[in-house]
Design an enzyme around this catalytic site. Structure first.
Site, PDB file in Angstrom:
ATOM      1  N   HIS A 107       0.800  -1.216  -0.051  1.00 48.71           N
ATOM      2  CA  HIS A 107      -0.007  -0.145   0.008  1.00 48.71           C
ATOM      3  C   HIS A 107       1.106   1.082  -0.206  1.00 48.71           C
ATOM      4  O   HIS A 107       0.278   2.358  -0.133  1.00 48.71           O
ATOM      5  CB  HIS A 107      -0.980  -0.136   1.367  1.00 48.71           C
ATOM      6  CG  HIS A 107      -1.916  -0.903   1.186  1.00 48.71           C
ATOM      7  ND1 HIS A 107      -2.843  -1.200   0.098  1.00 48.71           N
ATOM      8  CD2 HIS A 107      -2.458  -1.996   1.853  1.00 48.71           C
ATOM      9  CE1 HIS A 107      -3.736  -2.342   0.286  1.00 48.71           C
ATOM     10  NE2 HIS A 107      -3.355  -2.706   1.629  1.00 48.71           N
TER      11      HIS A 107
ATOM     12  N   ASP B  88      -2.716 -10.552  -2.395  1.00 52.80           N
ATOM     13  CA  ASP B  88      -3.393 -10.001  -1.080  1.00 52.80           C
ATOM     14  C   ASP B  88      -4.947  -9.595  -1.363  1.00 52.80           C
ATOM     15  O   ASP B  88      -5.024  -9.284  -2.519  1.00 52.80           O
ATOM     16  CB  ASP B  88      -2.620  -9.034  -0.664  1.00 52.80           C
ATOM     17  CG  ASP B  88      -2.981  -8.347   0.794  1.00 52.80           C
ATOM     18  OD1 ASP B  88      -2.389  -8.688   1.633  1.00 52.80           O
ATOM     19  OD2 ASP B  88      -4.123  -7.670   0.656  1.00 52.80           O
TER      20      ASP B  88
ATOM     21  N   HIS C 244      -6.484  -7.176  -0.649  1.00 52.41           N
ATOM     22  CA  HIS C 244      -6.651  -5.781  -0.938  1.00 52.41           C
ATOM     23  C   HIS C 244      -5.953  -5.283  -2.236  1.00 52.41           C
ATOM     24  O   HIS C 244      -4.755  -5.873  -2.400  1.00 52.41           O
ATOM     25  CB  HIS C 244      -5.989  -5.131   0.341  1.00 52.41           C
ATOM     26  CG  HIS C 244      -6.750  -5.152   1.779  1.00 52.41           C
ATOM     27  ND1 HIS C 244      -6.135  -6.130   2.695  1.00 52.41           N
ATOM     28  CD2 HIS C 244      -7.948  -4.847   2.101  1.00 52.41           C
ATOM     29  CE1 HIS C 244      -6.996  -6.104   3.552  1.00 52.41           C
ATOM     30  NE2 HIS C 244      -8.115  -5.380   3.312  1.00 52.41           N
TER      31      HIS C 244
ATOM     32  N   ASP D  53      -4.960 -12.844   3.288  1.00 50.59           N
ATOM     33  CA  ASP D  53      -6.296 -12.243   4.010  1.00 50.59           C
ATOM     34  C   ASP D  53      -7.499 -12.448   3.043  1.00 50.59           C
ATOM     35  O   ASP D  53      -8.428 -11.916   3.522  1.00 50.59           O
ATOM     36  CB  ASP D  53      -6.040 -10.841   4.372  1.00 50.59           C
ATOM     37  CG  ASP D  53      -5.189  -9.992   3.210  1.00 50.59           C
ATOM     38  OD1 ASP D  53      -5.039 -10.501   2.295  1.00 50.59           O
ATOM     39  OD2 ASP D  53      -4.916  -8.762   3.658  1.00 50.59           O
TER      40      ASP D  53
HETATM   41 ZN   LIG Z   1      -4.330  -7.147   2.760  1.00 47.39          ZN
END
Ligand SMILES: [Zn+2]
Length: 287
Positions: A114, A150, A152, A230
């Site tokens: 991120h 991931d 996200h 995740d």
């Molecule tokens: Zn994540």
């Protein structure tokens, strides 16, 4: 299987923050005591400012030393710059191992995908995978692919690699979900595969397979993996649907590409993280 790690990476935490060092220590424990994989343990090497600055601004690197939270997800911790540098250095050590034909995984905190060029966010301070991908591109790799599973969207990696010649980014993630990006392809080299929350597991698997197929068409000579766990069905942060065996399949499929490959730990917040990492590594190792 080579594991790049340093127990000291679990030395920072804040009460009630989802980023809990215990999961890393539990993973180390499981990997040390399992007998299915032969593991060679290696500590992270070093990362220079010049290597970091391919991905980040001078201002961002300096900001990591200012004792002020970056956002509510991303606190300032004592020596967070040191932790972030060690994690980025581990990514470079993993890259070197991959180039020697070794199977390798970086088991470090903090994660990175991120972090943008000039911003720490989403528990991430330096973008480990982007730093390693740009190092690879600067030192002989012609076609570097980053594969990010991931749950996200890897917004930071996308922002850093956007339209960079010789690189491509493939991210499979829930959308809408944090950080709110990744609904469509961007530029000429960033390919996004959003999956809707509550879509069934079969859909998520098919989307991962599609992304892998597109990655193959890119014909990478090196693959860096943002390995987040995740999207797992029992992860507490989001509405994931994947089962442990899906991570085994991912490891197998990535390994079957037959090009130098290294994986870096991103997210993964369930108590089953140690088992998920082990099953992924078994997939990578063809077990
Ligand atoms: Zn994540």
């Amino acid at each position: 299987m080579k594991i790049i790690t340093d127990e000291r990476c679990a030395g920072y935490s804040r009460f009630s923050h989802p980023e809990r060092p215990l999961r890393i220590l539990a993973t180390l424990e499981l990997l040390r005591h399992q007998t299915e994989l032969t593991i060679e343990w290696t500590e992270p090497g070093r990362v220079s400012d010049a290597q970091i600055l391919r991905a980040h601004s001078v201002e961002h690197l300096a900001r990591l030393n200012e004792p002020e939270d970056f956002d509510t997800d991303t606190p300032f911790y004592e020596n967070i710059a040191g932790y972030a540098r060690a994690s980025a250095a581990a990514a470079l050590t993993a890259l070197s191992a991959a180039r020697k034909g070794e199977s390798v995984f970086s088991l470090m905190r903090p994660p990175g995908h991120h972090a943008t060029r000039d911003r720490a966010m989403g528990f991430c301070y330096l973008n480990n995978v982007a730093i390693a991908a740009l190092e690879a591109a600067a030192t002989g790799a012609k076609r570097v692919a980053v594969f990010d599973f991931d749950v996200h969207h890897g917004n930071g990696t996308e922002a850093i690699l956007l339209n960079r010649p010789g690189t491509a980014f493939f991210s499979i993630h829930l959308f809408p979900c944090y950080p709110g990006t990744g609904s469509e392809n961007v530029g000429n080299n960033c390919f996004n595969y959003p999956v809707a929350p509550y879509d069934p597991r079969e859909t998520y698997r098919a989307t991962l397979a599609q992304a892998l197929n597109d990655l193959k068409k890119f014909q990478p000579d090196l693959v860096a993996v943002s390995a987040g766990f995740d999207a797992y069905v029992r992860d507490p942060l989001v509405q994931g649907v994947l089962e442990a065996e899906d991570f085994h399949w991912l490891g197998q499929s990535l390994s079957a590409l037959g090009v130098p490959l290294f994986s870096l730990l991103e997210g993964g917040y369930s108590c089953d993280l140690p088992e998920l990492i082990l099953i992924y590594l078994k997939g990578v190792a063809g077990k």
